[in-house]
Design a protein around this motif. Structure first.
Motif, mmCIF file in Angstrom:
data_model
loop_
_atom_site.group_PDB
_atom_site.id
_atom_site.type_symbol
_atom_site.label_atom_id
_atom_site.label_comp_id
_atom_site.label_asym_id
_atom_site.label_seq_id
_atom_site.Cartn_x
_atom_site.Cartn_y
_atom_site.Cartn_z
ATOM 1 N N GLU A 83 0.894 -1.084 0.062
ATOM 2 C CA GLU A 83 -0.038 0.016 -0.025
ATOM 3 C C GLU A 83 0.770 1.194 -0.093
ATOM 4 O O GLU A 83 0.648 2.310 -0.863
ATOM 5 C CB GLU A 83 -0.897 0.005 1.187
ATOM 6 N N TYR A 84 1.827 1.405 0.838
ATOM 7 C CA TYR A 84 2.767 2.375 0.943
ATOM 8 C C TYR A 84 3.211 2.533 -0.539
ATOM 9 O O TYR A 84 3.421 3.674 -1.096
ATOM 10 C CB TYR A 84 4.021 2.149 1.853
ATOM 11 N N VAL A 85 3.724 1.558 -1.461
ATOM 12 C CA VAL A 85 4.211 1.666 -2.709
ATOM 13 C C VAL A 85 3.481 2.342 -3.520
ATOM 14 O O VAL A 85 3.833 3.065 -4.501
ATOM 15 C CB VAL A 85 4.988 0.358 -3.081
ATOM 16 N N GLU A 86 2.003 1.506 -3.330
ATOM 17 C CA GLU A 86 1.214 2.237 -4.445
ATOM 18 C C GLU A 86 0.804 3.672 -4.353
ATOM 19 O O GLU A 86 0.156 4.039 -5.334
ATOM 20 C CB GLU A 86 -0.101 1.356 -4.355
ATOM 21 N N SER A 87 0.952 4.341 -2.930
ATOM 22 C CA SER A 87 0.769 5.412 -2.778
ATOM 23 C C SER A 87 1.499 6.550 -3.502
ATOM 24 O O SER A 87 1.105 7.753 -3.524
ATOM 25 C CB SER A 87 0.616 5.903 -1.313
ATOM 26 N N VAL A 88 2.687 6.117 -4.186
ATOM 27 C CA VAL A 88 3.615 7.231 -4.627
ATOM 28 C C VAL A 88 3.965 6.722 -6.353
ATOM 29 O O VAL A 88 3.737 5.347 -6.345
ATOM 30 C CB VAL A 88 4.712 7.351 -3.970
ATOM 31 N N SER A 89 4.126 7.536 -6.998
ATOM 32 C CA SER A 89 4.343 7.090 -8.363
ATOM 33 C C SER A 89 5.946 7.101 -8.709
ATOM 34 O O SER A 89 6.552 7.821 -7.956
ATOM 35 C CB SER A 89 3.631 7.959 -9.322
ATOM 36 N N ALA A 90 6.438 6.264 -9.647
ATOM 37 C CA ALA A 90 7.745 6.390 -9.945
ATOM 38 C C ALA A 90 8.287 7.653 -10.372
ATOM 39 O O ALA A 90 9.378 7.967 -10.084
ATOM 40 C CB ALA A 90 7.937 5.387 -11.356
ATOM 41 N N ASP A 91 7.471 8.630 -10.967
ATOM 42 C CA ASP A 91 8.132 9.691 -11.434
ATOM 43 C C ASP A 91 8.096 11.154 -10.428
ATOM 44 O O ASP A 91 8.698 12.133 -10.771
ATOM 45 C CB ASP A 91 7.370 10.299 -12.720
ATOM 46 N N GLU A 92 7.743 10.779 -9.143
ATOM 47 C CA GLU A 92 7.659 12.082 -8.410
ATOM 48 C C GLU A 92 8.855 11.896 -7.435
ATOM 49 O O GLU A 92 8.933 12.813 -6.327
ATOM 50 C CB GLU A 92 6.447 11.873 -7.484
ATOM 51 N N ASP A 96 3.955 4.157 -20.461
ATOM 52 C CA ASP A 96 3.924 5.591 -20.190
ATOM 53 C C ASP A 96 5.233 5.590 -19.031
ATOM 54 O O ASP A 96 5.561 6.738 -18.729
ATOM 55 C CB ASP A 96 2.777 6.171 -19.538
ATOM 56 N N ASN A 97 5.444 4.627 -18.547
ATOM 57 C CA ASN A 97 6.561 4.462 -17.366
ATOM 58 C C ASN A 97 7.911 4.196 -17.814
ATOM 59 O O ASN A 97 8.923 4.149 -17.318
ATOM 60 C CB ASN A 97 6.272 3.417 -16.257
ATOM 61 N N LYS A 98 8.041 4.019 -19.293
ATOM 62 C CA LYS A 98 9.347 3.479 -19.824
ATOM 63 C C LYS A 98 10.454 4.444 -19.710
ATOM 64 O O LYS A 98 11.509 4.393 -19.161
ATOM 65 C CB LYS A 98 8.979 3.076 -21.298
ATOM 66 N N GLU A 99 10.155 5.714 -20.189
ATOM 67 C CA GLU A 99 11.014 6.788 -20.283
ATOM 68 C C GLU A 99 11.650 6.951 -18.568
ATOM 69 O O GLU A 99 12.763 7.100 -18.696
ATOM 70 C CB GLU A 99 10.385 8.076 -20.706
ATOM 71 N N VAL A 100 10.639 7.145 -17.545
ATOM 72 C CA VAL A 100 11.246 7.573 -16.388
ATOM 73 C C VAL A 100 11.937 6.311 -15.762
ATOM 74 O O VAL A 100 13.056 6.522 -15.117
ATOM 75 C CB VAL A 100 9.968 7.845 -15.347
ATOM 76 N N TYR A 101 11.684 5.261 -15.981
ATOM 77 C CA TYR A 101 12.338 4.063 -15.852
ATOM 78 C C TYR A 101 13.789 3.756 -16.353
ATOM 79 O O TYR A 101 14.667 3.243 -15.607
ATOM 80 C CB TYR A 101 11.576 2.763 -15.706
ATOM 81 N N ASP A 102 13.815 4.184 -17.422
ATOM 82 C CA ASP A 102 15.095 4.058 -18.298
ATOM 83 C C ASP A 102 16.097 5.153 -17.788
ATOM 84 O O ASP A 102 17.007 4.951 -17.647
ATOM 85 C CB ASP A 102 14.685 4.446 -19.828
ATOM 86 N N LYS A 103 15.622 6.385 -17.433
ATOM 87 C CA LYS A 103 16.410 7.209 -16.872
ATOM 88 C C LYS A 103 16.824 6.793 -15.218
ATOM 89 O O LYS A 103 18.073 6.848 -14.993
ATOM 90 C CB LYS A 103 15.668 8.625 -16.824
#
Length: 504
Positions: free
Chosen positions: A335-344, A477-484
């Motif tokens: 639940e903690y992990v789901e509460s924040v997004s990869a790009d923030e 949509d998450n490819k670019e943020v995770y590549d970085k």
């Protein structure tokens, strides 16, 4: 009359037994824990008699829970952690504590073999890296430090081979396990005295049990064991498998297209092929349970155990709350992990708490922490860091094969839908999650089914007993943020590489 298969799985501290019908349905599972003994820094051992009693307890419990007649159990097989070492004396009793594969007492021998050219010399035969927890290193340590133990030793067993010995009284090595130890000429599929001479342990050849294949019958449940466990005397016991093979076949890896990830204590990433891959840059190529196939593996102790450490150290409040709410502490973690997004946020976690896939001296750390970050950000960084480490292993494997259409996943991380989604998004490959939660015991049960002629082949058994619960598709949509982020993860490791030695 319904027939059943019994799979037995011994990890580093947990012994499990599970019953399955011939369609792969888990009828009952039971487990019993043994204590890890750490008599000196780097030593990880267990009492072998205690481990056997844990197996007896788990078998008795699973039969009782299932309510079935043990006469309907048509076959048994074992799996367990690879490497480590379990010595049995001339009277058939433990000659020393069992040694778990995380043991590092023999590090100096490994460093010597890499520096003096031994590793590259033996690689064409062994097809794998060398590490301290392998019996090849442990036997060298015992030869120099406790020779009296080896003098009293009759057999050198792997973990699951010792349990099978206890069940049957028959001493054998099994092909998948022994081919991952550096004690065997994997290229020619045999013991090799010249290979052992390179490690200066040729005298141990007489202590190595005769080798048989996974799905052969290795023996039968003895009268004594039947009385102890409730099993039927004479029940056939198959060879079983190295745990990495067991997890692979239990996720349906029966052809060359598929690839499997096990995200548990170790980060295990593997596929099978009809031609062996030999490279000093890869972790291991060993013999697979399907004759004529090789298992190529990239692995390190860098996976879900990092989360277990954080949970045990920092989520005590959530654990107590879970007792009131009837929730697992890992539910709160998800639940903690789901509460924040990869790009923030941009925290990088290096998952090297228990080992590393880079420099042997590399340490775990969080980089990029700010005062406004919360448990949620830190936990998501752990989930991501573990997947980045899996990706580093997969990148190595992809140099030798085409990318798969999908990846099968097993291990603790597979129980978390948000973690599976992170795997899919970082790898940008669909992730398939199977229905079974106990992959080790299921793989062993499959092996038992083939040995007792309930299935014609591993592929046939996998088609009958393995089922995909769901497929998780990557979010483009998450490819670019995770590549970085992955690039930053690699840059962080490179930047810190000059500092690792200072933290010894």
């Amino acid at each position: 009359m319904q027939k059943y298969l019994l799979g037995i799985d011994n990890g580093g501290t947990m012994s499990k037994a599970a019953l399955y019908d011939l369609e792969g349905k888990e009828v009952a599972v039971a487990s019993c824990k043994t204590e890890m003994i750490m008599p000196a820094p780097g030593f990880t051992e267990r009492n072998m008699n205690e481990m056997w009693q844990a197996n007896v307890s788990a078998i008795k419990e699973v039969i009782n829970k299932s309510g079935i007649n043990s006469e309907n159990i048509v076959g048994i097989a074992t799996t367990g952690h690879g490497n480590g070492m379990y010595l049995v004396d001339k009277e058939g009793k433990p000659a020393y504590n069992g040694i778990i594969s995380t043991d590092t007492r023999a590090n100096d021998y490994v460093e010597k073999w890499y520096s003096d050219g031994t590793f590259e010399k033996v690689l064409p035969k062994t097809m794998q890296s060398i590490w301290a927890g392998q019996p090849v290193a442990l036997l060298s340590w015992f030869k120099d430090n406790k020779p009296q133990i080896l003098e009293n030793t009759k057999w050198v067993f792997m973990c699951k081979d010792y349990i099978r010995y206890c069940l049957t009284g028959e001493a054998h090595a099994e092909i998948t396990d022994i081919s991952g130890t550096n004690l065997m000429n994997v290229k020619d599929v045999k013991y090799d005295n010249n290979l052992l001479q390179e490690f200066d342990i040729e005298d141990v050849l007489e202590l190595l049990p005769p080798i048989k294949y996974s799905s052969e019958i290795f023996g039968y449940v003895t009268e004594e064991v039947a009385k102890l466990t409730g099993l039927k005397e004479g029940t056939p016991v198959a060879g079983g498998l190295f745990d990495i093979d067991s997890c692979a076949i239990a996720t349906g890896i029966a052809d060359e297209e598929k690839l499997c990830i096990v995200a548990g204590t170790w980060s295990i990433n593997e596929y099978i092929s009809k031609e062996p891959i030999v490279s000093k840059d890869l972790f291991m190529t060993s013999l697979y349970c399907m004759e004529g196939y090789w298992l190529t593996t990239e692995a390190s102790p860098t996976s879900a155990s990092n989360l277990e450490w954080f949970v045990s150290q920092f989520l005590g409040e959530e654990k107590n709350q879970g007792l009131e709410d009837n929730k697992s502490v890992y539910d709160y973690s998800n639940e903690y992990v789901e509460s924040v997004s990869a790009d923030e946020f941009n925290i990088i976690f290096l998952p090297f708490l228990f080992g590393t896939n880079v420099d042997v001296t590399a340490k775990s750390c969080f980089l990029g922490l700010n005062g406004w970050h919360t448990k949620a950000h830190i936990l998501r960084a752990i989930y991501e860091g573990v997947v980045f480490c899996h990706k580093a292993h997969l990148d190595k494997l992809m140099a030798y094969r085409k990318a798969p259409k999908a990846i099968r996943i097993a291990g603790g991380a597979a129980r978390s839908k948000v973690w599976v989604q992170i795997f899919a998004d970082i790898l940008q490959i669909p992730i398939e999650v199977t229905t079974s939660t106990e992959l080790g015991t299921l793989g062993a049960a499959i092996c038992a089914g083939i040995a007792t002629n309930k299935f014609e082949s591993y592929k046939d058994a996998a088609n009958s007993m393995v089922e995909v619960a769901y497929t998780c598709y990557p979010n483009p949509d998450n490819k670019e943020v995770y590549d970085k982020k992955y690039s930053l993860y690699r840059e962080t490791i490179d930047a810190l590489s000059l500092l690792w030695d200072k933290f010894k």
